[in-house]
Design a protein around this motif. Structure first.
Motif, PDB file in Angstrom:
ATOM      1  N   ALA A 166      28.904  36.048  25.133  1.00  0.00           N
ATOM      2  CA  ALA A 166      29.410  35.707  23.801  1.00  0.00           C
ATOM      3  C   ALA A 166      30.884  35.301  23.861  1.00  0.00           C
ATOM      4  O   ALA A 166      31.333  34.425  23.110  1.00  0.00           O
ATOM      5  N   ALA A 167      31.647  35.924  24.769  1.00  0.00           N
ATOM      6  CA  ALA A 167      33.062  35.572  24.911  1.00  0.00           C
ATOM      7  C   ALA A 167      33.224  34.151  25.439  1.00  0.00           C
ATOM      8  O   ALA A 167      34.127  33.422  25.026  1.00  0.00           O
ATOM      9  N   VAL A 168      32.343  33.728  26.332  1.00  0.00           N
ATOM     10  CA  VAL A 168      32.389  32.349  26.853  1.00  0.00           C
ATOM     11  C   VAL A 168      32.131  31.372  25.721  1.00  0.00           C
ATOM     12  O   VAL A 168      32.809  30.341  25.610  1.00  0.00           O
ATOM     13  N   VAL A 169      31.191  31.691  24.874  1.00  0.00           N
ATOM     14  CA  VAL A 169      30.878  30.801  23.744  1.00  0.00           C
ATOM     15  C   VAL A 169      32.074  30.709  22.798  1.00  0.00           C
ATOM     16  O   VAL A 169      32.425  29.629  22.319  1.00  0.00           O
ATOM     17  N   LYS A 170      32.737  31.846  22.563  1.00  0.00           N
ATOM     18  CA  LYS A 170      33.846  31.859  21.599  1.00  0.00           C
ATOM     19  C   LYS A 170      35.132  31.284  22.193  1.00  0.00           C
ATOM     20  O   LYS A 170      35.829  30.514  21.537  1.00  0.00           O
ATOM     21  N   TYR A 171      35.482  31.689  23.433  1.00  0.00           N
ATOM     22  CA  TYR A 171      36.793  31.354  23.984  1.00  0.00           C
ATOM     23  C   TYR A 171      36.763  30.279  25.071  1.00  0.00           C
ATOM     24  O   TYR A 171      37.803  29.730  25.414  1.00  0.00           O
ATOM     25  N   GLY A 172      35.647  30.055  25.684  1.00  0.00           N
ATOM     26  CA  GLY A 172      35.616  29.216  26.886  1.00  0.00           C
ATOM     27  C   GLY A 172      35.673  30.124  28.099  1.00  0.00           C
ATOM     28  O   GLY A 172      36.105  31.281  28.019  1.00  0.00           O
ATOM     29  N   ALA A 173      35.289  29.605  29.254  1.00  0.00           N
ATOM     30  CA  ALA A 173      35.133  30.436  30.453  1.00  0.00           C
ATOM     31  C   ALA A 173      36.438  31.039  30.955  1.00  0.00           C
ATOM     32  O   ALA A 173      36.521  32.228  31.261  1.00  0.00           O
ATOM     33  N   SER A 174      37.490  30.249  31.049  1.00  0.00           N
ATOM     34  CA  SER A 174      38.727  30.768  31.644  1.00  0.00           C
ATOM     35  C   SER A 174      39.389  31.801  30.735  1.00  0.00           C
ATOM     36  O   SER A 174      39.891  32.818  31.214  1.00  0.00           O
ATOM     37  N   ARG A 175      39.424  31.576  29.444  1.00  0.00           N
ATOM     38  CA  ARG A 175      40.039  32.548  28.528  1.00  0.00           C
ATOM     39  C   ARG A 175      39.178  33.800  28.421  1.00  0.00           C
ATOM     40  O   ARG A 175      39.710  34.909  28.312  1.00  0.00           O
ATOM     41  N   ALA A 176      37.867  33.666  28.433  1.00  0.00           N
ATOM     42  CA  ALA A 176      36.980  34.834  28.351  1.00  0.00           C
ATOM     43  C   ALA A 176      37.185  35.746  29.558  1.00  0.00           C
ATOM     44  O   ALA A 176      37.154  36.966  29.437  1.00  0.00           O
ATOM     45  N   GLN A 177      37.451  35.145  30.732  1.00  0.00           N
ATOM     46  CA  GLN A 177      37.665  35.940  31.943  1.00  0.00           C
ATOM     47  C   GLN A 177      38.925  36.800  31.825  1.00  0.00           C
ATOM     48  O   GLN A 177      39.003  37.861  32.417  1.00  0.00           O
ATOM     49  N   SER A 178      39.893  36.370  31.026  1.00  0.00           N
ATOM     50  CA  SER A 178      41.136  37.143  30.885  1.00  0.00           C
ATOM     51  C   SER A 178      40.912  38.482  30.183  1.00  0.00           C
ATOM     52  O   SER A 178      41.737  39.386  30.300  1.00  0.00           O
ATOM     53  N   PHE A 179      39.812  38.634  29.454  1.00  0.00           N
ATOM     54  CA  PHE A 179      39.527  39.903  28.782  1.00  0.00           C
ATOM     55  C   PHE A 179      38.815  40.897  29.695  1.00  0.00           C
ATOM     56  O   PHE A 179      38.578  42.043  29.302  1.00  0.00           O
ATOM     57  N   SER A 180      38.487  40.497  30.889  1.00  0.00           N
ATOM     58  CA  SER A 180      37.694  41.316  31.799  1.00  0.00           C
ATOM     59  C   SER A 180      38.382  42.648  32.081  1.00  0.00           C
ATOM     60  O   SER A 180      39.580  42.713  32.320  1.00  0.00           O
ATOM     61  N   ARG A 181      37.593  43.722  32.038  1.00  0.00           N
ATOM     62  CA  ARG A 181      38.068  45.085  32.296  1.00  0.00           C
ATOM     63  C   ARG A 181      37.037  45.800  33.149  1.00  0.00           C
ATOM     64  O   ARG A 181      35.896  45.357  33.244  1.00  0.00           O
ATOM     65  N   ALA A 211      32.364  40.524  33.537  1.00  0.00           N
ATOM     66  CA  ALA A 211      32.669  39.341  34.355  1.00  0.00           C
ATOM     67  C   ALA A 211      31.381  38.628  34.775  1.00  0.00           C
ATOM     68  O   ALA A 211      31.337  37.390  34.821  1.00  0.00           O
ATOM     69  N   THR A 212      30.336  39.363  35.048  1.00  0.00           N
ATOM     70  CA  THR A 212      29.048  38.763  35.389  1.00  0.00           C
ATOM     71  C   THR A 212      28.510  37.971  34.212  1.00  0.00           C
ATOM     72  O   THR A 212      27.967  36.871  34.370  1.00  0.00           O
ATOM     73  N   GLY A 213      28.672  38.529  33.006  1.00  0.00           N
ATOM     74  CA  GLY A 213      28.241  37.819  31.805  1.00  0.00           C
ATOM     75  C   GLY A 213      29.048  36.560  31.584  1.00  0.00           C
ATOM     76  O   GLY A 213      28.519  35.513  31.174  1.00  0.00           O
ATOM     77  N   VAL A 214      30.356  36.625  31.879  1.00  0.00           N
ATOM     78  CA  VAL A 214      31.205  35.441  31.744  1.00  0.00           C
ATOM     79  C   VAL A 214      30.758  34.380  32.739  1.00  0.00           C
ATOM     80  O   VAL A 214      30.628  33.202  32.419  1.00  0.00           O
ATOM     81  N   ALA A 215      30.504  34.784  33.973  1.00  0.00           N
ATOM     82  CA  ALA A 215      30.081  33.854  35.005  1.00  0.00           C
ATOM     83  C   ALA A 215      28.721  33.234  34.663  1.00  0.00           C
ATOM     84  O   ALA A 215      28.492  32.047  34.869  1.00  0.00           O
ATOM     85  N   GLY A 216      27.827  34.048  34.103  1.00  0.00           N
ATOM     86  CA  GLY A 216      26.516  33.550  33.726  1.00  0.00           C
ATOM     87  C   GLY A 216      26.573  32.686  32.488  1.00  0.00           C
ATOM     88  O   GLY A 216      25.733  31.804  32.280  1.00  0.00           O
ATOM     89  N   GLY A 217      27.560  32.862  31.671  1.00  0.00           N
ATOM     90  CA  GLY A 217      27.698  32.078  30.440  1.00  0.00           C
ATOM     91  C   GLY A 217      28.335  30.724  30.658  1.00  0.00           C
ATOM     92  O   GLY A 217      28.350  29.894  29.761  1.00  0.00           O
ATOM     93  N   ARG A 218      28.874  30.492  31.840  1.00  0.00           N
ATOM     94  CA  ARG A 218      29.551  29.206  32.116  1.00  0.00           C
ATOM     95  C   ARG A 218      28.557  28.067  32.231  1.00  0.00           C
ATOM     96  O   ARG A 218      28.875  26.951  31.901  1.00  0.00           O
ATOM     97  N   GLY A 219      27.380  28.361  32.768  1.00  0.00           N
ATOM     98  CA  GLY A 219      26.424  27.287  33.049  1.00  0.00           C
ATOM     99  C   GLY A 219      25.635  26.940  31.884  1.00  0.00           C
ATOM    100  O   GLY A 219      25.528  26.248  31.064  1.00  0.00           O
TER     101      GLY A 219
END
Length: 160
Positions: free
Chosen positions: A129-144, A152-160
């Protein structure tokens, strides 16, 4: 003193075909059978009678039981706690940001350890959902480090 020669009255016994005054004859057996069968018959006949009454006031021939069954099947089923939490956090991600949602996920898992086994799937859903809202690079910055690297796996899977 004269003794009786009739075997049926010896030792105070009566013939088997004669009922005693305590009611141990065929009438007692019939009474027991009726006592067991009659309530069942009454309940079944009452249930069938109630089912055939058009309680809605219309003259439709549909039974009340069928209408009742339709109403219960259309009710929403209660949702699992992890589904409620995921939906709440996804909404929070949309309204606020991914960092707040991840913080609340960690707090929820700490507060209810039974949610720990669902933490990874919820974090992956938040990452997508973060990739959809922010884009891949910005969504990765929220990773904890919440639920390992599932966000991070969800961000990586959301890029494609």
């Amino acid at each position: 003193m004269k003794h009786s020669t009739n075997p049926s009255t010896r030792h105070g016994r009566r013939p088997a075909d004669r009922p005693t005054r305590h009611g141990r004859g065929p009438a007692r057996r019939i009474g027991r059978t009726l006592a067991l069968v009659l309530p069942v018959v009454l309940v079944l006949s009452g249930t069938l009678a109630v089912a055939r009454v058009p309680w809605s006031g219309s003259d439709s021939s549909a039974s009340v039981l069928a209408a009742s069954a339709e109403n219960t099947s259309s009710r929403p089923a209660s949702r699992a706690p992890q589904d409620v939490l995921r939906d709440k956090l996804l909404l929070e991600l949309q309204e606020k940001d991914a960092g707040v949602a991840l913080t609340h996920l960690q707090e929820a898992v700490n507060g209810r350890p039974s949610l720990a086994r669902h933490c990874a799937s919820i974090a992956r859903a938040l990452g997508r959902a973060a990739v959809v809202k922010y884009g891949a690079s910005r969504a990765q910055s929220f990773s904890r480090p919440v639920c390992d690297t599932s966000f991070a796996t969800g961000v990586a899977g959301g890029r494609g």
